[in-house]
Design a protein around this motif. Sequence first.
Motif, PDB file in Angstrom:
ATOM      1  N   UNK A  66       0.856  -1.176   0.000  1.00 45.80           N
ATOM      2  CA  UNK A  66       0.000   0.000   0.000  1.00 45.80           C
ATOM      3  C   UNK A  66       0.894   1.228   0.000  1.00 45.80           C
ATOM      4  N   UNK A  67       0.340   2.358  -0.351  1.00 49.86           N
ATOM      5  CA  UNK A  67       1.128   3.586  -0.455  1.00 49.86           C
ATOM      6  C   UNK A  67       1.683   3.990   0.908  1.00 49.86           C
ATOM      7  N   UNK A  68       2.944   4.414   0.899  1.00 50.78           N
ATOM      8  CA  UNK A  68       3.600   4.969   2.094  1.00 50.78           C
ATOM      9  C   UNK A  68       3.582   4.008   3.282  1.00 50.78           C
ATOM     10  N   UNK A  69       3.666   2.738   2.995  1.00 50.20           N
ATOM     11  CA  UNK A  69       3.657   1.727   4.040  1.00 50.20           C
ATOM     12  C   UNK A  69       5.014   1.661   4.734  1.00 50.20           C
ATOM     13  N   UNK A  70       5.027   1.624   6.054  1.00 50.49           N
ATOM     14  CA  UNK A  70       6.276   1.537   6.800  1.00 50.49           C
ATOM     15  C   UNK A  70       6.791   0.106   6.776  1.00 50.49           C
ATOM     16  N   UNK A  71       8.083  -0.040   7.061  1.00 52.14           N
ATOM     17  CA  UNK A  71       8.664  -1.379   7.073  1.00 52.14           C
ATOM     18  C   UNK A  71       8.039  -2.252   8.150  1.00 52.14           C
ATOM     19  N   UNK A  72       7.748  -1.683   9.320  1.00 53.61           N
ATOM     20  CA  UNK A  72       7.170  -2.528  10.366  1.00 53.61           C
ATOM     21  C   UNK A  72       5.747  -2.952  10.006  1.00 53.61           C
ATOM     22  N   UNK A  73       4.988  -2.065   9.363  1.00 56.85           N
ATOM     23  CA  UNK A  73       3.638  -2.442   8.938  1.00 56.85           C
ATOM     24  C   UNK A  73       3.701  -3.533   7.876  1.00 56.85           C
ATOM     25  N   UNK A  74       4.590  -3.377   6.896  1.00 54.43           N
ATOM     26  CA  UNK A  74       4.744  -4.402   5.866  1.00 54.43           C
ATOM     27  C   UNK A  74       5.161  -5.732   6.482  1.00 54.43           C
ATOM     28  N   UNK A  75       6.104  -5.686   7.407  1.00 54.65           N
ATOM     29  CA  UNK A  75       6.584  -6.911   8.037  1.00 54.65           C
ATOM     30  C   UNK A  75       5.459  -7.620   8.782  1.00 54.65           C
ATOM     31  N   UNK A  76       4.674  -6.858   9.537  1.00 54.89           N
ATOM     32  CA  UNK A  76       3.584  -7.458  10.302  1.00 54.89           C
ATOM     33  C   UNK A  76       2.548  -8.098   9.376  1.00 54.89           C
ATOM     34  N   UNK A  77       2.180  -7.392   8.308  1.00 55.29           N
ATOM     35  CA  UNK A  77       1.187  -7.936   7.387  1.00 55.29           C
ATOM     36  C   UNK A  77       1.726  -9.158   6.642  1.00 55.29           C
ATOM     37  N   UNK A  78       3.009  -9.125   6.272  1.00 58.12           N
ATOM     38  CA  UNK A  78       3.614 -10.275   5.606  1.00 58.12           C
ATOM     39  C   UNK A  78       3.672 -11.481   6.545  1.00 58.12           C
TER      40      UNK A  78
END
Length: 374
Positions: A66-78
């Motif tokens: 998603x736009x402007x996604x932080x690394x921690x948010x991406x990591x959690x969702x992954x």
Amino acid sequence: MGGKIRVVTVFGTRPEAIKLFPLIHALEADDRFESRVCVTAQHRDMLDQVLAIAGIEPDHDLDLMTANQSLDELTARALTGIGRVLDKERPDWVVVQGDTTSVLAGALAAHYRKIRVCHVEAGLRSGDLNHPWPEEANRKMVGAIARLHCAPTQASADALLGENVSPASIHVTGNTVIDALDWVTERIGQDPSIAAGLSGLEARFADRRIIGVTSHRRENLGDSMLSIAKSVRELANRDDVAVIFPVHPNPSVRSVMERELSDLDNVALIEPLDYPHFARLLAISHVILTDSGGVQEEAPALGKPVLVMRKTTERPEGVAAGTARLVGTETDTIVREAERLLDDEAAYATMARAHNPYGDGRSAARICDLLATS
């Protein structure tokens, strides 16, 4: 299906897809395995280009970006998304490659379920957690989790041994990127139209030596990216060269390059290339300037000298072999080293003819055998 080894391969970016599609092809062709593919789509468009050319349809597509996604948010969702896939598939092995956020999340989700992890391209180390960032930390953490470490070179294997990884779990397999490059080069030979999109630039720059450029590393954003742009501009002042530069979509890269280089007739700022076209760019280039990791392995396979615009590299084998040179991001140094290769035939020949240390194109088959017997 009884008795088959169930393997889930997890990846999310274009470089991972390039380096894993030969292994996926090998797994799907091998009766010992039941193969499943899970993509996070950490890179959406660039990932899909590789999947299309390689003929791979993922069994699971998490489509996480998603736009402007932080690394921690991406990591959690992954992590949670991959976890749901593993709960459904219940594999014997999870295969990850390299050092991205998708790699870390895939390995960690498997570890939480006591599923064995195979790490392809294991053991790369720069020795600096901030270069490349966050990849150096990712691969060190995966190195602590994996049960099977497929090191591309002996130097990578030695790095793992230095971290007290069990010697029995470490195997030098070569790098699957050479398998991929051999495959796509053969495809282009059979059907040149799949890489014909550069033919206009090839004709336009027929009387010049082409410098191929890529630059996108997070640690180079800001002053270093501007310095790289100024280096390209200075080299483009020569009347015997042209530059082809597939520009990364990151606005922090694109805005700098367009501002500094878009007015130059012999600099082609183009959209990111699919894999066949990128292989073609390597083939027609005289010299490669890059801060990428994989290009340091691919270009030498085609006899192209590589100047690495980074402070450190986790691929010291290329530097040791003489196929690559670490030049940092200072404009004066980049220009000096590039002009040395442009003006000194002996220096160019030394790099172009150096032995490529990254493999023989049979890495995927070796990894399959290891997955079947480990």
